[in-house]
Design an enzyme around this catalytic site. Structure first.
Site, PDB file in Angstrom:
ATOM      1  CE  LYS A  81      -0.824   0.306   5.017  1.00 43.76           C
ATOM      2  NZ  LYS A  81      -1.890   0.361   6.051  1.00 43.76           N
ATOM      3  CG  ASP A  82       3.679   2.170   2.807  1.00 45.21           C
ATOM      4  OD1 ASP A  82       2.616   2.778   3.054  1.00 45.21           O
ATOM      5  OD2 ASP A  82       4.349   1.581   3.677  1.00 45.21           O
ATOM      6  NE  ARG A 129      -7.493   3.527   3.009  1.00 44.00           N
ATOM      7  CZ  ARG A 129      -7.663   2.800   4.119  1.00 44.00           C
ATOM      8  NH1 ARG A 129      -8.872   2.352   4.438  1.00 44.00           N
ATOM      9  NH2 ARG A 129      -6.644   2.508   4.891  1.00 44.00           N
ATOM     10  NE  ARG A 130      -6.634   2.921   8.417  1.00 45.32           N
ATOM     11  CZ  ARG A 130      -5.380   2.672   8.760  1.00 45.32           C
ATOM     12  NH1 ARG A 130      -4.684   3.582   9.432  1.00 45.32           N
ATOM     13  NH2 ARG A 130      -4.808   1.529   8.433  1.00 45.32           N
ATOM     14  NE  ARG A 147       3.691   9.671   9.606  1.00 44.30           N
ATOM     15  CZ  ARG A 147       4.809  10.290   9.226  1.00 44.30           C
ATOM     16  NH1 ARG A 147       4.825  11.602   9.059  1.00 44.30           N
ATOM     17  NH2 ARG A 147       5.924   9.612   9.016  1.00 44.30           N
TER      18      ARG A 147
END
Length: 302
Positions: A81-82, A129-130, A147
């Protein structure tokens, strides 16, 4: 005896993933000698800034890819996903192992389920997104940007007594934190990130011997699923900072893709879903991206 150098980020999760890849390769090829090389990425160095402030795409992968290109490593292990969807000249995505859990986990020391959160509850997440998906479902929530590695995030949740936090199930499971999960959110509304739960194994394009070694770890159904997801993301010209999610499932010869685009403030949500042959996975992703783009273009401005 052949030696291989695996480049990875230095976080606990990244090291777990790199060690897992090393163990699989050693099992399949006992004559290998494997060395892990820790690389600090931009995303690791600038932990006090949000991902959008430091550039978003490639902040966890660029320096690792440079190490490959400069022959300081033979293999790169990324969380898929990164990994940006735009290919890097001189590198190839050689293998994608079988995918881990794809779900989004709700963690709380005060509430057992997400739907039990009181009005105005404070929820921590570092993902646009979340954030967008949460606001679309619960516009009353107070969302905190966070983070850091999993350990530090869980410590902050306890320290600040926030009502909850959303983290990827895969990372929690891999690091032994599954017991902290209160609920796996329904993927029908909390659609995972493109490639969530999967690993990406890169090597140089001209290093066919290493590519052949990595092929022993490739999982074809996972490869088909994530190719549909990544084609959707590429079609939107987006990266990990775009408020969009996609999840593909493979059954027999067919792949079904569920994709979503959400306004950053959660004001609207656009969804598309379609089933196609696995051979058409990339075209499937492209079609769904085109539909989303067409619907966005038809929406009134403002």
């Amino acid at each position: 005896m052949r030696s291989l150098r695996i480049a990875t980020r230095g976080s606990a999760l990244a090291m777990w993933q790199a060690r897992w890849v090393a163990a699989q390769l050693s099992h399949n090829h006992p004559d290998l000698t494997i060395e892990l090389i820790e690389i600090k990425t931009t995303g690791d160095q600038q932990t006090q800034s949000s991902l959008s402030q430091i550039g978003g795409q490639g902040v966890f992968t660029k320096e690792i890819q440079v190490a490959l290109l400069n022959d300081r490593a033979d293999i790169a292990v990324h969380s898929l996903k990164d990994l940006p969807t735009v290919p890097i000249a001189g590198l190839q995505l050689a293998a994608i192992p079988e995918r881990g859990p794809v779900g989004e986990a709700f963690i709380s020391y005060q509430h057992d389920r997400f739907d039990q959160l009181p009005k105005g509850a404070t929820v921590a997440t570092g993902s646009p997104r979340r954030r967008a998906l949460l606001l679309h479902r619960r516009p009353d929530l107070n969302l905190i940007d966070i983070r850091g590695n999993i350990d530090s995030r869980l410590q902050k949740l306890a320290q600040h007594r926030w009502d909850g936090m959303i983290l990827a199930e895969a990372g929690l499971a891999r690091l032994g934190w599954s017991s902290s999960i209160k609920e796996i959110l329904d993927p029908a509304w909390m659609v995972p990130a493109v490639g969530q739960g999967a690993l990406a194994l890169e090597c140089r394009s001209d290093d066919q011997a290493t590519a052949d070694l990595l092929q022993s770890l490739h999982h074809k159904p996972t490869g088909i699923a994530v190719s549909a997801e990544r084609a959707f993301l590429a079609g939107l010209a987006g990266g990990c900072m775009l408020p969009t999610g996609a999840l593909a499932t493979v059954t027999g010869q067919q792949v079904t893709l569920h994709a979503v685009f959400v306004d950053a403030q959660g004001r609207f949500r656009l969804e598309e879903q379609e089933t196609a042959l696995g051979l058409d996975a990339e075209r499937l992703g492209q079609r769904l991206a085109q539909r989303i783009q067409a619907r966005l273009a038809d929406m009134p401005s403002g």
